[in-house]
Design an enzyme around this catalytic site. Structure first.
Site, mmCIF file in Angstrom:
data_model
loop_
_atom_site.group_PDB
_atom_site.id
_atom_site.type_symbol
_atom_site.label_atom_id
_atom_site.label_comp_id
_atom_site.label_asym_id
_atom_site.label_seq_id
_atom_site.Cartn_x
_atom_site.Cartn_y
_atom_site.Cartn_z
ATOM 1 N N HIS A 32 -3.702 -52.927 -10.337
ATOM 2 C CA HIS A 32 -4.742 -52.358 -11.186
ATOM 3 C C HIS A 32 -4.533 -50.868 -11.246
ATOM 4 O O HIS A 32 -4.846 -50.138 -12.181
ATOM 5 C CB HIS A 32 -6.215 -52.542 -10.293
ATOM 6 C CG HIS A 32 -7.355 -52.421 -11.171
ATOM 7 N ND1 HIS A 32 -7.944 -53.112 -12.062
ATOM 8 C CD2 HIS A 32 -8.288 -51.227 -11.074
ATOM 9 C CE1 HIS A 32 -8.861 -52.563 -12.624
ATOM 10 N NE2 HIS A 32 -9.163 -51.627 -12.098
ATOM 11 N N LYS A 37 -16.796 -62.902 -13.661
ATOM 12 C CA LYS A 37 -16.638 -61.458 -14.452
ATOM 13 C C LYS A 37 -15.072 -61.385 -14.668
ATOM 14 O O LYS A 37 -14.926 -61.216 -15.934
ATOM 15 C CB LYS A 37 -16.905 -60.351 -13.462
ATOM 16 C CG LYS A 37 -16.752 -58.965 -14.231
ATOM 17 C CD LYS A 37 -15.858 -58.567 -14.333
ATOM 18 C CE LYS A 37 -15.607 -57.035 -14.989
ATOM 19 N NZ LYS A 37 -14.195 -56.487 -15.317
HETATM 20 C C1 MEV Z 1 -12.043 -57.168 -12.365
HETATM 21 O O1 MEV Z 1 -12.278 -56.514 -13.555
HETATM 22 C C2 MEV Z 1 -12.088 -58.533 -12.163
HETATM 23 C C3 MEV Z 1 -11.670 -59.182 -10.613
HETATM 24 O O2 MEV Z 1 -12.505 -58.467 -9.852
HETATM 25 C C4 MEV Z 1 -12.012 -60.687 -10.907
HETATM 26 C C5 MEV Z 1 -11.939 -61.032 -9.306
HETATM 27 O O3 MEV Z 1 -12.338 -60.381 -8.193
HETATM 28 O O4 MEV Z 1 -11.527 -62.474 -9.352
HETATM 29 C C6 MEV Z 1 -10.406 -58.505 -10.237
#
Ligand code: MEV
Length: 439
Positions: free
Chosen positions: A393, A280
């Site tokens: 984030h 994702k």
């Molecule tokens: C968030 O949009 C995507 C992540 O969860 C990808 C990952 O965990 O590798 C940060």
């Protein structure tokens, strides 16, 4: 409950909104105003957008961002990215900057063919069908010459038509399994037009084929459609550097960082729960470029996830290894992209995005897009194995929370400063806003 409506698509835009206001929004003027606010004042531009689909009542904005400093095959790019998720563009830019001083990204297209199938039912002897197919194959190709002419001039066309016997899975089920090269076009219309022509020819030739019994002449076409599974439209991208050139933290040496990184990728290779989130994150980068360049992100998503489960178990699209103290991180991903046709010459921002990328051909765009996915995955794993994902984030998400609370410019400046040294959580932001407002 709204009443059944007929002829809705024929109403004017204003009347559509009037109907919606009446039956869905309690005649709320705010709802109407919101829809109208997003209309473009340039009538020509608005009409262009209205005509992309049916029943358009307004425009739906997504941010159009850019991520600079991508060194790909020794050429520098600024990537156009259309995405709403706060930290994606910042993460891409950070990864690009990191790798540009370490040789940049290397990418290469492995293959570019696409598949389409005519699915049909034939009640008879398979050997006879095989003979019939070999006889009519030139006729199938001739039947589409008016469609393939232009594509052939550009170096593409039909590569192969195979008859596939699928009767062990479904009684009487066969396919024309066709392989196409569509060069710089995504090629959906080209492929589907060829397939529908094949289907017609197959049926009509069967009707008059003297080698069939009467009962065998009645071929039933179930459907003719391209496949979004494109394991042979494949691109690879990678980065590599000496492990000493990787980041270190207070608790991790560069070597430990490299080993932890490889372990994190290994987990995504063997654990589908992790692989899904891992991929994702890759799609955060890929979809953003796919959308900005006017390509069909649903097709790309479907193809990528099918590829990730090609061996019967969903797994990571990226791989990492350390060999002779060299860290290598790579992605292999199917991307059926186009740089001509579709929205590419219609949507002004798509045209601009392609201009930003110096008008790439489809192969170049495949390379750039795969790199965007790899960069995004690098940034995500880097955060996950060091600070955790929330720090970056939530910093990026701060602005969303502030906007949600309609913070003034002054409040925003004050709170951005405060959260430079404090952890962003939703409740902490709310409590700080309240504190400012109550003081
Ligand atoms: C968030 O949009 C995507 C992540 O969860 C990808 C990952 O965990 O590798 C940060």
């Amino acid at each position: 409950m709204a009443p059944v409506v007929s002829g809705f698509s024929k109403l004017s835009k204003k009347d559509k909104i009037k109907w919606l206001a009446e039956h869905h929004f309690n005649n709320d003027q705010n709802a109407i105003d919101t829809l109208v606010t997003y209309w473009n004042s340039d009538n020509g531009l608005q009409q262009l957008h209205d005509e992309f689909t049916e029943n358009t009542i307004s425009n739906y904005y997504l941010p159009f961002s850019v991520a600079p400093n991508f060194l790909i095959n020794d050429k520098r790019y600024t990537l156009p990215m259309t995405i709403e998720e706060s930290s994606v563009v910042a993460a891409a830019s950070k990864a690009a900057k990191f790798w540009q001083t370490r040789g940049g990204f290397k990418a290469n297209v492995i293959s570019t063919t696409k598949v389409g199938q005519v699915h049909f039912m034939y009640h008879g002897n398979t050997e006879k069908l095989n003979r019939f197919f070999n006889i009519i194959k030139p006729k199938l190709l001739a039947a589409v010459s008016h469609i393939t002419q232009n594509m052939e001039k550009r170096g593409g066309g039909i590569q192969e038509i195979e008859l596939r016997d699928k009767t062990t899975t479904i009684d009487n089920y066969y396919q024309l399994h066709c392989t196409f090269e569509t060069v710089d076009a995504m090629g959906a219309n080209f492929i589907n037009s060829c397939l529908e022509e094949f289907a017609k020819t197959l049926v009509s030739e069967a009707t008059s084929y003297t080698g069939f019994l009467e009962t065998e002449r009645n071929i039933e076409i179930v459907m003719s459609i391209l496949s979004n599974y494109v394991p042979n439209c494949l691109v690879n991208a990678s980065v590599s550097c000496a492990i000493d050139d990787l980041p270190s933290t207070q608790t991790l040496s560069s070597r430990q960082y490299a080993e932890k990184f490889v372990r994190a990728v290994r987990i995504a290779e063997i654990e589908p729960y992790r692989a899904t989130t891992h991929n994702k994150g890759i799609m955060n980068g890929i979809d953003a470029v796919v959308l900005a360049t006017g390509n069909d992100f649903r097709a790309i998503e479907a193809g990528v996830h099918a590829y990730a489960s090609r061996d019967g178990k969903y797994t990571s699209l990226t791989h990492a290894e350390i060999k002779n103290d060299i860290f290598t991180f790579s992605i292999e991903v199917p991307l059926a992209l186009g740089t001509v046709g579709g929205l590419t010459s219609l949507h002004p921002l798509v045209k601009l995005a392609l201009q930003l990328l110096e008008r790439p051909n489809a192969k170049r765009l495949m390379e750039i897009t795969a790199v965007a996915g790899l960069a995004q995955n690098f940034a995500a794993i880097n955060s996950l194995i060091t600070t955790g994902i929330q720090q970056g984030h939530m910093k990026m998400h701060l602005m969303n929370i502030l906007n949600q609370f309609k913070a003034t410019e002054e409040e925003k400046q004050q709170l951005i400063k405060y959260f430079e040294t404090n952890t962003v959580t939703h409740s902490e932001v709310v409590s700080q806003i309240e504190k400012i407002r109550n003081s």
